[in-house]
Scaffold this motif. Structure first.
Motif, PDB file in Angstrom:
ATOM      1  N   ARG A  22      29.119 101.067  12.795  1.00 36.21           N
ATOM      2  CA  ARG A  22      29.588 102.200  13.618  1.00 36.21           C
ATOM      3  C   ARG A  22      29.395 103.519  12.887  1.00 36.21           C
ATOM      4  O   ARG A  22      29.307 104.570  13.527  1.00 36.21           O
ATOM      5  N   GLU A  54      43.487  95.525  16.231  1.00 39.02           N
ATOM      6  CA  GLU A  54      43.462  96.439  17.380  1.00 39.02           C
ATOM      7  C   GLU A  54      42.652  97.689  17.026  1.00 39.02           C
ATOM      8  O   GLU A  54      41.810  98.137  17.809  1.00 39.02           O
ATOM      9  N   GLY A  57      39.129  97.320  17.309  1.00 38.55           N
ATOM     10  CA  GLY A  57      38.617  97.234  18.684  1.00 38.55           C
ATOM     11  C   GLY A  57      38.703  95.839  19.264  1.00 38.55           C
ATOM     12  O   GLY A  57      38.124  95.569  20.325  1.00 38.55           O
ATOM     13  N   ASP A  59      39.893  92.930  21.435  1.00 36.24           N
ATOM     14  CA  ASP A  59      40.669  92.730  22.653  1.00 36.24           C
ATOM     15  C   ASP A  59      41.144  91.274  22.655  1.00 36.24           C
ATOM     16  O   ASP A  59      40.309  90.363  22.601  1.00 36.24           O
ATOM     17  N   LEU A 108      32.357  91.879  17.438  1.00 35.33           N
ATOM     18  CA  LEU A 108      32.473  93.345  17.327  1.00 35.33           C
ATOM     19  C   LEU A 108      31.374  93.893  16.418  1.00 35.33           C
ATOM     20  O   LEU A 108      30.811  94.967  16.669  1.00 35.33           O
ATOM     21  N   GLU A 111      28.119  93.752  18.378  1.00 29.71           N
ATOM     22  CA  GLU A 111      28.068  94.848  19.375  1.00 29.71           C
ATOM     23  C   GLU A 111      27.802  96.194  18.714  1.00 29.71           C
ATOM     24  O   GLU A 111      27.176  97.072  19.305  1.00 29.71           O
ATOM     25  N   ALA A 112      28.298  96.350  17.476  1.00 30.00           N
ATOM     26  CA  ALA A 112      28.115  97.634  16.785  1.00 30.00           C
ATOM     27  C   ALA A 112      26.687  97.796  16.265  1.00 30.00           C
ATOM     28  O   ALA A 112      26.315  98.875  15.795  1.00 30.00           O
ATOM     29  N   TYR A 397      48.856  96.508  20.562  1.00 35.28           N
ATOM     30  CA  TYR A 397      48.483  96.341  21.963  1.00 35.28           C
ATOM     31  C   TYR A 397      49.595  96.772  22.924  1.00 35.28           C
ATOM     32  O   TYR A 397      49.625  96.349  24.070  1.00 35.28           O
TER      33      TYR A 397
END
Ligand SMILES: Cc1cc2nc3c(=O)[nH]c(=O)nc-3n(C[C@H](O)[C@H](O)[C@H](O)COP(=O)(O)OP(=O)(O)OC[C@H]3O[C@@H](n4cnc5c(N)ncnc54)[C@H](O)[C@@H]3O)c2cc1C
Length: 423
Positions: A22, A54, A57, A59, A108, A111-112, A397
């Motif tokens: 990121r 959290e 990122g 979920d 994650l 995805e980054a 959350y």
């Protein structure tokens, strides 16, 4: 030449990879396993772990099995039980099988933009002034920096310091999954002969539980005798009262927990060690997921800051930045927890702690929050972390739970998750 090579894709490595990618770094992640993979663990997520996940990122809906916990039961060595309610303003404690959790956290990183190589085992690693060359079972990789998050046996550390004795861990812990557990709450049993270790029953969806125990490893004594102790523990009346007629539904596994962090062993040239490879688990409870995410994140941020400011960069500067961040985030808590472990080492000390925890509604609520890392362990000794409302923070959350208005029943299970849990 990658900016960052991450070895090991557990919570430490996956957090490092997600954060670095990121920040715009080119990241290559290698794990010898293929995900989803099991990791021998209690699967417990403390408030600190939940908040860090959290922030990363994660979920909970992306984790196939996830059980929120709203009450913990402590069993004193004398047999006394103290029930610790946790606030329902967010999630303060949860249990998620590592097979599911780790795959979601690694998602994650993917995805980054990090490149993930599974079934890729580190064989050797060599350093030079400007970078690192690592040999994997499926080829070689060059990188400027490395985060070694390859667990307690860290092959990276053994390659760099071949004469160093292997890390056998501070605790040795057993775990087995059970079905049909009689009491579906979270239990921590301080059996007199395990102290300062303990036995646990951590609830999972569908009446299952992660059941296990951990004890400090005795220098020079092989851990083989613990297999007999495991069978004997399962037959004890205190344990049977919680398990009832529950039956094992998976093999018993044992694994070490390294909890002796040393600042001098956090970095080696351009290699930063994170998670179990850095021995940062909590020396009182053996929990290491929060610490793995904390150190993985800190390592990635130290490297990203250097790459953006100085290109090839300076290993000494990155090491200093990393050490200072780890010290400020977990150093005092780690030392404090080590001292508290000594207090819990005798039945008398453990009885006194549990009696104090159960004195009033206030002590029960706040002891539970402290034990499960809602407050930093050494908060009382570190005024720099004091702030208004520090004893009234929401769990992880919380905004989503409140916004969606889907909490149901006293367990506060999320509506969507409740549906998944019953599968
Ligand atoms: C029985 C038990 C119960 C526990 N219970 C809890 C708990 O309830 N809550 C909690 O917070 N913590 C718990 N812990 C501690 C927790 O499991 C660890 O601290 C945590 O997994 C550390 O994460 P990590 O990313 O550093 O390492 P790991 O999760 O061990 O990941 C390391 C990764 O490196 C990979 N790897 C290893 N060698 C190589 C190689 N040569 N090449 C490439 N890849 C490699 C592995 O395949 C693995 O995926 C428990 C530990 C044990 C043993």
């Amino acid at each position: 030449m990658f900016d960052l090579l991450v070895i090991g894709a557990g919570p430490a490595g996956a957090a490092a990879a997600a954060v670095a990618a990121r920040h715009g770094l080119s990241v290559s992640v290698h794990d010898r396993a293929t995900f989803p993979r099991d990791k021998t663990c209690g699967d417990g997520l403390t408030a600190d772990a939940l908040r860090r996940l959290e922030a990363l990122g994660l979920d909970p809906a992306a984790v196939a099995r996830w059980e929120e916990v709203h009450e913990a039961v402590l069993h004193s060595p004398s047999g006394r039980r103290v029930e610790l309610p946790l606030p329902d303003d967010g999630t303060f404690l949860a249990v998620a099988p590592r097979r599911d959790l780790d795959a979601a956290v690694l998602g994650l990183a993917r995805e980054a933009g990090a490149k993930i190589h599974e079934g890729s085992e580190l064989v050797d690693i060599r350093l030079d002034a400007d970078g690192v060359t690592a040999a994997f079972s499926d080829g070689a990789v060059d990188a400027r920096w490395v985060v070694a998050a390859d667990g307690v046996w860290s092959r990276a550390r053994r390659s760099l310091s071949p004469s160093r004795p292997p890390n056998l861990g501070h605790f040795h812990a057993f775990r087995q999954y059970f079905s049909g557990v009689a009491d579906p709450r979270l239990h921590v049993l301080f059996e007199p002969d395990l102290l300062p270790g303990y036995f646990w029953v951590f609830p999972l969806p569908g009446g299952r539980a992660n059941v296990g125990f951990g004890v400090p490893r005795v220098e020079g004594v092989p851990t083989r005798y613990l297999a007999g102790l495991w069978r004997e523990l399962l037959a004890r009346p205190t344990v049977r009262a919680v398990l009832g007629d529950a039956r094992p539904d998976g093999p018993v596994r044992a694994w070490p927990i390294p909890a002796r962090m040393r600042a001098g062993e956090l970095a080696y040239g351009r290699v930063l060690f994170a998670g179990d490879a850095a021995a940062v688990a909590d020396p009182m409870t053996g929990e290491g997921i929060a610490q793995a995410v904390a150190t993985g994140t800190a390592a990635a941020e130290a490297v990203a800051a250097e790459v953006h400011r100085h290109g090839a960069g300076d290993a000494g500067r990155v090491r200093e930045a990393y050490l200072s961040r780890v010290e400020s985030e977990i150093g005092a808590d780690h030392r404090f927890a080590r001292g508290l472990g000594r207090l819990l080492a005798t039945p008398r000390g453990a009885r006194a702690c549990i009696r104090a925890a159960g004195l009033s509604g206030w002590t029960r609520r706040n002891f539970g929050r402290w034990l499960f890392e809602d407050y930093p362990r050494a908060l009382i000794l570190t005024p720099r972390r004091w702030h208004r409302g520090m004893f009234a923070g929401r769990g992880a959350y919380a905004p989503l739970a409140t916004e969606a208005g889907i909490r149901s029943g006293t367990r506060g299970t999320w509506g969507a998750r409740g549906a998944r849990d019953s599968r």
